[in-house]
Structures are given as structure tokens and as C-alpha cells.
Design an enzyme around this catalytic site. Structure first.
Site, PDB file in Angstrom:
ATOM      1  N   HIS A  90       0.825  -1.197   0.000  1.00 16.28           N
ATOM      2  CA  HIS A  90       0.000   0.000   0.000  1.00 16.28           C
ATOM      3  C   HIS A  90       0.868   1.259   0.000  1.00 16.28           C
ATOM      4  O   HIS A  90       2.007   1.244   0.475  1.00 16.28           O
ATOM      5  CB  HIS A  90      -0.934   0.000   1.201  1.00 16.28           C
ATOM      6  CG  HIS A  90      -1.996  -1.047   1.114  1.00 16.28           C
ATOM      7  ND1 HIS A  90      -3.097  -1.052   1.946  1.00 16.28           N
ATOM      8  CD2 HIS A  90      -2.149  -2.117   0.285  1.00 16.28           C
ATOM      9  CE1 HIS A  90      -3.871  -2.078   1.632  1.00 16.28           C
ATOM     10  NE2 HIS A  90      -3.310  -2.743   0.635  1.00 16.28           N
ATOM     11  N   GLU A  92       0.709   3.921   1.789  1.00 15.62           N
ATOM     12  CA  GLU A  92       1.101   4.343   3.133  1.00 15.62           C
ATOM     13  C   GLU A  92       2.276   3.502   3.637  1.00 15.62           C
ATOM     14  O   GLU A  92       3.192   4.017   4.285  1.00 15.62           O
ATOM     15  CB  GLU A  92      -0.069   4.207   4.119  1.00 15.62           C
ATOM     16  CG  GLU A  92      -1.302   4.980   3.737  1.00 15.62           C
ATOM     17  CD  GLU A  92      -2.309   4.163   2.926  1.00 15.62           C
ATOM     18  OE1 GLU A  92      -3.518   4.388   3.110  1.00 15.62           O
ATOM     19  OE2 GLU A  92      -1.896   3.298   2.124  1.00 15.62           O
ATOM     20  N   CYS A 116      -6.586   1.772   5.149  1.00 11.77           N
ATOM     21  CA  CYS A 116      -7.196   0.541   5.650  1.00 11.77           C
ATOM     22  C   CYS A 116      -6.736   0.330   7.091  1.00 11.77           C
ATOM     23  O   CYS A 116      -5.890   1.063   7.616  1.00 11.77           O
ATOM     24  CB  CYS A 116      -6.798  -0.638   4.762  1.00 11.77           C
ATOM     25  SG  CYS A 116      -5.051  -1.112   4.913  1.00 11.77           S
ATOM     26  N   CYS A 119      -2.814  -0.315   7.407  1.00 14.99           N
ATOM     27  CA  CYS A 119      -2.041   0.914   7.208  1.00 14.99           C
ATOM     28  C   CYS A 119      -2.270   1.896   8.357  1.00 14.99           C
ATOM     29  O   CYS A 119      -1.341   2.581   8.788  1.00 14.99           O
ATOM     30  CB  CYS A 119      -2.387   1.560   5.874  1.00 14.99           C
ATOM     31  SG  CYS A 119      -1.750   0.621   4.469  1.00 14.99           S
TER      32      CYS A 119
END
Length: 173
Positions: A90, A92, A116, A119
């Protein structure tokens, strides 16, 4: 005063950069970009994608993982199906991998999409004090919002923001 003379506010400026960064993603489901900001200084950028040197989703296809979560709303239980691609790291997570902990202390993260749960956990331990996002991720909103409040991290959505037209893609979940 012409529109060319009007400067963007800082939130719009940094979110525009996050959206531009997202255009580097090769994920066919969602392009996500993130930027790390200290005050008004840009310290790092990242997007979602496969690890370096590994075929990405555009080359090898998505690796979809499904999981179910029991959610209780107003006393009603509901099983929520969550799908995610496990080929990609991801945005992040990449941002945390490629920035220095000292730079993150007291900084803000601008991300195109609401983080999410995974993260959010990582960001909560990263030293940042603010997360600003545009597109909601309703599957995790409740628990992420509660955790950010517990941690004292400002967590806010830019609801009236309009991304640069050239950065937009159709999102599939």
C-alpha cells in the site's frame, strides 16, 4: 484578480501531489498516492505497487485475498466481505518504508484514499500527528476513526476536494 492569480490552499496543494503520485501505480483496481509533509515542506511520496523487481498487477494480474468480518451496527450483525490485492504494498506502507522516522515525528500524511486498518495501525505508530484523505474506505472507517481518536491523531477527510482530472481512474472493489 484572475483565477491564475489565486493560489491553492495547502490541503488542495498536497492532495493534488498525492493524486499525481498515484498515477505511478500499476494496480488495475485502485491507484493510491501518499505524501509526507512537515509543516509546508514535502518530505516524501509513495504509491501502491508490487515490491521493486517483482511483476506488478498490470504484468501478472492481481492476487485477490478475501476475508470476512462480523460487523455489528445498531444491534444487527452483518458479515462484510472484504477483498484486497496482496501483490501490492500500500502507498502508506511504502511511504513509511522510504522515509525517515525522525522526519515523520509531528508530520502529516496526505493520502488519496482513507487508510485501511493495517495501514492505519502502521501510521499510528509512525510518529505522524495527522492523516488527511479524500476518498473514503467505508469497510474500515469506524474502527480506524476510533483508533485515531484514541491515539490523538487528527484524521480528516477533504470532502469537497476535486482531484486533477488527469489523475482519475475508475475504481473497482
Amino acid at each position: 484578480m484572475s483565477t491564475a492569480d489565486v493560489r491553492k490552499d495547502w490541503d488542495t496543494y498536497f492532495m493534488d501531489i498525492a493524486y499525481m503520485v498515484s498515477t505511478r501505480s500499476r494496480c488495475s483496481r485502485r491507484h493510491v498516492g501518499a505524501v509526507l509533509v512537515q509543516g509546508k515542506k514535502l518530505l516524501g511520496t509513495a504509491y501502491n505497487g508490487a515490491p521493486m523487481g517483482v511483476p506488478d498487477c498490470s504484468e501478472a494480474g492481481c492476487m485477490i485475498s478475501e476475508e470476512y468480518e462480523l460487523v455489528v451496527t445498531d444491534g444487527q450483525e452483518e458479515m462484510i466481505k472484504k477483498q484486497r490485492c496482496i501483490r501490492t504494498i500500500h502507498a502508506e506502507q511504502n511511504l513509511l518504508l522510504f522515509t525517515d522516522r525522525n522526519d515523520r515525528e509531528g508530520s502529516s500524511v496526505y493520502v488519496t484514499d482513507e487508510p485501511c486498518w493495517t495501514c492505519s495501525n502502521m501510521l499510528a505508530n509512525s510518529g505522524i500527528t495527522e492523516i488527511v484523505f479524500h476518498r473514503p474506505y467505508p469497510k474500515d472507517t469506524g474502527k480506524v476513526t476510533r483508533m485515531m481518536a484514541q491515539k490523538g491523531i487528527t484524521f480528516r477527510r477533504l470532502e469537497n476536494y476535486q482531484p486533477p482530472r488527469e489523475t482519475m481512474m475508475t475504481i473497482s472493489d
